[in-house]
Design a protein around this motif. Structure first.
Motif, PDB file in Angstrom:
ATOM      1  N   THR A 108     -11.599  11.559 -17.251  1.00 41.55           N
ATOM      2  CA  THR A 108     -10.511  11.348 -16.308  1.00 41.55           C
ATOM      3  C   THR A 108     -10.135   9.874 -16.287  1.00 41.55           C
ATOM      4  N   ALA A 109      -9.012   9.550 -15.691  1.00 40.24           N
ATOM      5  CA  ALA A 109      -8.562   8.160 -15.631  1.00 40.24           C
ATOM      6  C   ALA A 109      -7.709   7.975 -14.382  1.00 40.24           C
ATOM      7  N   LEU A 110      -7.583   6.730 -13.942  1.00 42.01           N
ATOM      8  CA  LEU A 110      -6.799   6.438 -12.744  1.00 42.01           C
ATOM      9  C   LEU A 110      -5.356   6.921 -12.884  1.00 42.01           C
ATOM     10  N   SER A 111      -4.758   6.608 -14.048  1.00 38.35           N
ATOM     11  CA  SER A 111      -3.331   6.918 -14.199  1.00 38.35           C
ATOM     12  C   SER A 111      -3.075   8.415 -14.110  1.00 38.35           C
ATOM     13  N   THR A 112      -3.915   9.215 -14.786  1.00 39.80           N
ATOM     14  CA  THR A 112      -3.663  10.653 -14.766  1.00 39.80           C
ATOM     15  C   THR A 112      -3.995  11.249 -13.395  1.00 39.80           C
ATOM     16  N   GLU A 113      -4.954  10.637 -12.684  1.00 43.52           N
ATOM     17  CA  GLU A 113      -5.240  11.110 -11.325  1.00 43.52           C
ATOM     18  C   GLU A 113      -4.054  10.832 -10.398  1.00 43.52           C
ATOM     19  N   ILE A 114      -3.413   9.656 -10.571  1.00 43.11           N
ATOM     20  CA  ILE A 114      -2.234   9.362  -9.752  1.00 43.11           C
ATOM     21  C   ILE A 114      -1.154  10.401 -10.038  1.00 43.11           C
ATOM     22  N   PHE A 115      -0.958  10.700 -11.320  1.00 40.09           N
ATOM     23  CA  PHE A 115       0.059  11.681 -11.706  1.00 40.09           C
ATOM     24  C   PHE A 115      -0.241  13.040 -11.075  1.00 40.09           C
ATOM     25  N   ALA A 116      -1.538  13.408 -11.082  1.00 46.37           N
ATOM     26  CA  ALA A 116      -1.909  14.705 -10.506  1.00 46.37           C
ATOM     27  C   ALA A 116      -1.737  14.701  -8.989  1.00 46.37           C
ATOM     28  N   ASN A 117      -2.006  13.559  -8.351  1.00 38.96           N
ATOM     29  CA  ASN A 117      -1.938  13.504  -6.887  1.00 38.96           C
ATOM     30  C   ASN A 117      -0.521  13.310  -6.354  1.00 38.96           C
ATOM     31  N   ALA A 118       0.386  12.806  -7.213  1.00 36.05           N
ATOM     32  CA  ALA A 118       1.706  12.421  -6.718  1.00 36.05           C
ATOM     33  C   ALA A 118       2.479  13.597  -6.148  1.00 36.05           C
ATOM     34  N   ASP A 119       2.317  14.799  -6.740  1.00 38.08           N
ATOM     35  CA  ASP A 119       3.097  15.921  -6.202  1.00 38.08           C
ATOM     36  C   ASP A 119       2.225  16.867  -5.373  1.00 38.08           C
ATOM     37  N   GLN A 120       1.139  16.320  -4.839  1.00 33.90           N
ATOM     38  CA  GLN A 120       0.315  17.110  -3.913  1.00 33.90           C
ATOM     39  C   GLN A 120       0.884  16.990  -2.502  1.00 33.90           C
ATOM     40  N   PRO A 121       0.943  18.094  -1.761  1.00 30.23           N
ATOM     41  CA  PRO A 121       1.466  17.999  -0.398  1.00 30.23           C
ATOM     42  C   PRO A 121       0.447  17.422   0.586  1.00 30.23           C
ATOM     43  N   PHE A 122      -0.819  17.322   0.190  1.00 28.38           N
ATOM     44  CA  PHE A 122      -1.867  16.914   1.133  1.00 28.38           C
ATOM     45  C   PHE A 122      -1.895  15.400   1.300  1.00 28.38           C
ATOM     46  N   LEU A 123      -1.951  14.953   2.563  1.00 21.90           N
ATOM     47  CA  LEU A 123      -1.930  13.513   2.841  1.00 21.90           C
ATOM     48  C   LEU A 123      -3.122  12.800   2.221  1.00 21.90           C
ATOM     49  N   GLY A 124      -4.287  13.461   2.239  1.00 22.52           N
ATOM     50  CA  GLY A 124      -5.483  12.838   1.680  1.00 22.52           C
ATOM     51  C   GLY A 124      -5.309  12.575   0.191  1.00 22.52           C
ATOM     52  N   ALA A 125      -4.768  13.575  -0.526  1.00 23.32           N
ATOM     53  CA  ALA A 125      -4.553  13.421  -1.972  1.00 23.32           C
ATOM     54  C   ALA A 125      -3.560  12.298  -2.239  1.00 23.32           C
ATOM     55  N   GLN A 126      -2.491  12.256  -1.426  1.00 22.33           N
ATOM     56  CA  GLN A 126      -1.500  11.188  -1.610  1.00 22.33           C
ATOM     57  C   GLN A 126      -2.119   9.820  -1.348  1.00 22.33           C
ATOM     58  N   ALA A 127      -2.927   9.731  -0.279  1.00 19.54           N
ATOM     59  CA  ALA A 127      -3.565   8.453   0.052  1.00 19.54           C
ATOM     60  C   ALA A 127      -4.465   8.000  -1.092  1.00 19.54           C
ATOM     61  N   ARG A 128      -5.223   8.942  -1.669  1.00 24.05           N
ATOM     62  CA  ARG A 128      -6.079   8.582  -2.798  1.00 24.05           C
ATOM     63  C   ARG A 128      -5.231   8.163  -3.994  1.00 24.05           C
ATOM     64  N   GLY A 129      -4.056   8.775  -4.128  1.00 20.41           N
ATOM     65  CA  GLY A 129      -3.128   8.358  -5.185  1.00 20.41           C
ATOM     66  C   GLY A 129      -2.708   6.906  -5.002  1.00 20.41           C
ATOM     67  N   TRP A 130      -2.381   6.535  -3.742  1.00 20.46           N
ATOM     68  CA  TRP A 130      -1.987   5.138  -3.479  1.00 20.46           C
ATOM     69  C   TRP A 130      -3.138   4.176  -3.741  1.00 20.46           C
ATOM     70  N   GLY A 131      -4.355   4.591  -3.338  1.00 19.09           N
ATOM     71  CA  GLY A 131      -5.516   3.739  -3.601  1.00 19.09           C
ATOM     72  C   GLY A 131      -5.700   3.517  -5.094  1.00 19.09           C
ATOM     73  N   ALA A 132      -5.561   4.614  -5.857  1.00 18.80           N
ATOM     74  CA  ALA A 132      -5.698   4.509  -7.312  1.00 18.80           C
ATOM     75  C   ALA A 132      -4.584   3.634  -7.887  1.00 18.80           C
ATOM     76  N   ALA A 133      -3.373   3.756  -7.313  1.00 27.34           N
ATOM     77  CA  ALA A 133      -2.252   2.951  -7.797  1.00 27.34           C
ATOM     78  C   ALA A 133      -2.524   1.469  -7.582  1.00 27.34           C
ATOM     79  N   LEU A 134      -3.050   1.135  -6.393  1.00 30.26           N
ATOM     80  CA  LEU A 134      -3.365  -0.271  -6.127  1.00 30.26           C
ATOM     81  C   LEU A 134      -4.427  -0.769  -7.107  1.00 30.26           C
ATOM     82  N   THR A 135      -5.437   0.066  -7.360  1.00 26.28           N
ATOM     83  CA  THR A 135      -6.485  -0.325  -8.305  1.00 26.28           C
ATOM     84  C   THR A 135      -5.893  -0.588  -9.687  1.00 26.28           C
ATOM     85  N   LEU A 136      -5.014   0.330 -10.116  1.00 27.26           N
ATOM     86  CA  LEU A 136      -4.413   0.215 -11.450  1.00 27.26           C
ATOM     87  C   LEU A 136      -3.528  -1.026 -11.555  1.00 27.26           C
ATOM     88  N   VAL A 137      -2.709  -1.257 -10.513  1.00 27.62           N
ATOM     89  CA  VAL A 137      -1.846  -2.442 -10.517  1.00 27.62           C
ATOM     90  C   VAL A 137      -2.709  -3.705 -10.541  1.00 27.62           C
TER      91      VAL A 137
END
Lengths: 296, 327
Positions: free
Chosen positions: A245-274
């Motif tokens: 697995t990787a940060l980028s693909t996890e963000i992609f998977a989380n981006a269209d999730q309706p769950f707030l927790g998944a989205q929040a983890r997506g943002w955390g991963a995005a900050l890490t990647l940036v």
């Protein structure tokens, strides 16, 4: 004497009227264009930092990935951080030596010959091949036979990095003055020895900095990894076999999730990647400033 | 590499053969290694073409040319027409180019003609930051923040222009935050750095003496740009624009998240659509058989399009650079 006074007065002041207005308008438009670029960039960076900083912590970077419905405080992106580091490092280990060798061929051996010029041209063209094509390519020639693995992802990222490393290293080798090579030949050194002990060290600052920029680009890439590592949620320290697995693909998977927790983890991963991309970019600038002996 | 072979006494000193025969194995080995690394670029490009085309054959044999030009994409009914996605790719890439090129050119001119070199550097860094933000982060921001925010703007533009003949067909309802236009806009942000830096390189080749000549004749800066910089560099700038077009066509993840994922051909730019890289990224994982082969086929077409655009743009840039040096 009279001839001198008869000379026409040359008006050196800024032209008036329509010409001046147009010139001013053009200058203002140029500055505005820069503002047009800053606004979305600031918007993105602000959002990523604001939303990412609220979830990111040491435990976020190391904890396992929970189910998508888990609330924001639970779990983290540990396996993805590990995967990104492993896969990018492996891709770097594959692509940078090959890219530098390729650039050495282009500059030291091929010279202005037709083959070298053709390869240099195609390397330029290859930087424009969409990264998703690299993913499809490695899927076809590797994943179909040996299965999903971090290694397959590293191959795909390596294909992406190779032409970038060739391009930047080639530019740097071009800047090494010929007098260095000639002095070494005069001492009786072979061409390989001159290249490895004189030319490469002279260009190493630029080569390292160019390679770091290629790594920064690869670390953020998603498309080449989609079809090569499969993106599982469990950690896989073995980069050579098994789905990863990787940060980028996890963000992609989380981006269209309706769950707030998944989205929040997506943002955390995005900050890490940036952050990873920025650190690599700043490192590249520092290396350029500190070690580059010859610059454009 | 460290072994020094002794030249036999029979070899006359200074002859070309003597020198080449004296090259140790390590030296020649290194050359072969470097050549192999260089050839790897060509090998990979050829392998990409062969392997992906092979995977796409079952799509091609079941659908044929008619399938490629069909607009019917319905995996459930085994219908895989490619044209919808070709259309979407063209639309998003054109939107990106139309938005990015004026901005990029203006910034390139700002950097080369207006601000002093010392102050140009921070501007370059900021513009390059656009390219450092990963594609997936643009996509995440696009779908979770930008699209919900912009959809009200689209809706009000749509209702205002709905009745106007041509503009109504382009900007009228239906409107959605995730749409062709959002994808094109985000692609425009992403290609701005490359178009800017290439245009800047091209503009920098304009001879200083021509610039100074125009100023000496009393031209304003804008008149100098139109009279000297533009005629000198428009060829190279076309190349830079084409390169941006190639990037916009192939950029995947941001488009996959914000384009709306709806395989329709519509003139409405604010309506959801689909393009080639996005459909590959979104549907490849759950595909098999002819479906997967069709997605591979889309990949082959995308590869071919981007190769053509890139070869053309690099050739244009190289030609204009040569002409500049000759002038």
């Amino acid at each position: 004497m009279a001839a001198v006074t008869a000379q026409p007065q040359v008006d050196l002041r800024e032209p008036k009227g329509w010409r001046r207005t147009r010139n001013r308008a053009a200058t203002v438009a140029m500055y505005l264009a820069f503002v047009v670029v800053i606004v979305p960039l600031g918007f993105v960076l602000y959002t990523v930092i604001a939303k990412g900083a609220s979830i990111i912590s040491w435990s976020f970077l190391t904890s396992p990935i929970p189910v998508n419905v888990a609330p924001p405080g639970v779990g983290g992106m540990g396996p993805a951080v590990l995967g990104t580091i492993e896969i990018t490092a492996l891709a770097t280990a594959i692509a940078v030596p090959l890219g530098v060798l390729g650039a050495i061929y282009l500059n030291e051996y091929g010279g202005r010959g037709p083959l070298a010029r053709f390869i240099a041209f195609m390397a330029d063209v290859m930087t424009g091949v969409p990264s998703i094509i690299m993913g499809l390519f490695i899927f076809t020639i590797w994943v179909l036979h040996f299965g999903y693995s971090g290694l397959a992802g590293a191959f795909a990222l390596g294909c992406l990095m190779l032409p970038i490393v060739i391009q930047s290293s080639h530019e740097m080798l071009k800047l090494v003055p010929n007098s260095l090579r000639e002095a070494s030949y005069a001492l009786g050194a072979t061409k390989a020895r001159v290249t490895v002990t004189v030319v490469l060290p002279a260009a190493i600052g630029g080569i390292v900095s160019g390679s770091l920029l290629a790594v920064a680009r690869a670390a953020g890439e998603t498309a080449p990894l989609l079809f090569t590592i499969l993106t599982v949620t469990t950690a896989n320290p073995n980069v050579f076999s098994g789905a990863n697995t990787a940060l980028s693909t996890e963000i992609f998977a989380n981006a269209d999730q309706p769950f707030l927790g998944a989205q929040a983890r997506g943002w955390g991963a995005a900050l890490t990647l940036v952050a990873i991309a920025f650190i690599l970019m700043i490192a590249a600038r520092l290396v350029t400033a500190r070690f580059a002996r010859y610059q454009h | 590499m460290s072994t020094v072979t002794q030249a036999g006494p029979a070899v006359p000193a200074g002859s070309a053969e003597a020198l080449s025969e004296r090259r140790p194995l390590g030296d020649r080995g290194f050359q072969v290694l470097a050549l192999a690394a260089g050839l790897l670029v060509l090998v990979i490009l050829v392998l990409i073409a062969i392997s992906t085309t092979q995977q796409a054959t079952s799509w091609f044999t079941t659908e044929g040319f008619k399938g490629i030009f069909s607009t019917n994409w319905n995996p459930a009914a085994n219908k895989f027409g490619a044209m919808t996605f070709v259309y979407g790719t063209a639309i998003t890439a054109v939107i990106a180019i139309v938005l990015a090129v004026p901005v990029s050119l203006a910034i390139a001119l700002l950097l080369t003609e207006v601000v002093p070199r010392r102050r140009a550097r921070p501007i370059v860094y900021v513009v390059d930051l656009l390219a450092v933000v990963p594609s997936v982060v643009w996509g995440l921001w696009g779908i979770l923040v930008f699209a919900p925010w912009v959809q009200h703007i689209y809706a009000s533009i749509g209702s205002a222009l709905g009745g106007v003949p041509v503009l109504g067909a382009l900007f009228g309802p239906p409107t959605s935050g995730a749409s062709f236009f959002t994808a094109g806009l985000i692609l425009a942000f992403m290609i701005t750095p490359i178009v800017t830096s290439l245009s800047r390189e091209v503009i920098a080749t304009v001879p200083a003496i021509d610039r100074e000549g125009a100023y000496a004749l009393g031209a304003t800066r804008w008149e100098m740009i139109r009279g000297v910089v533009w005629p000198h560099s428009h060829g190279g700038i076309v190349g830079a624009v084409l390169l941006g077009l190639g990037r916009a066509m192939g950029e995947t993840i941001a488009a996959a998240l914000v384009i709306g994922s709806s395989p329709v051909i519509t003139s409405h730019l604010f309506a959801p659509g689909y393009n080639m890289p996005a459909v590959i990224a979104n549907q490849f994982g759950e595909s098999s058989g002819v479906f997967r082969s069709a997605l591979m086929g889309l990949g082959v077409m995308l590869f071919a399009f981007t190769i053509i655009v890139n070869v053309f743009s690099r050739a244009v840039v190289a030609r204009s650079a040569r002409r500049m040096r000759g002038a």
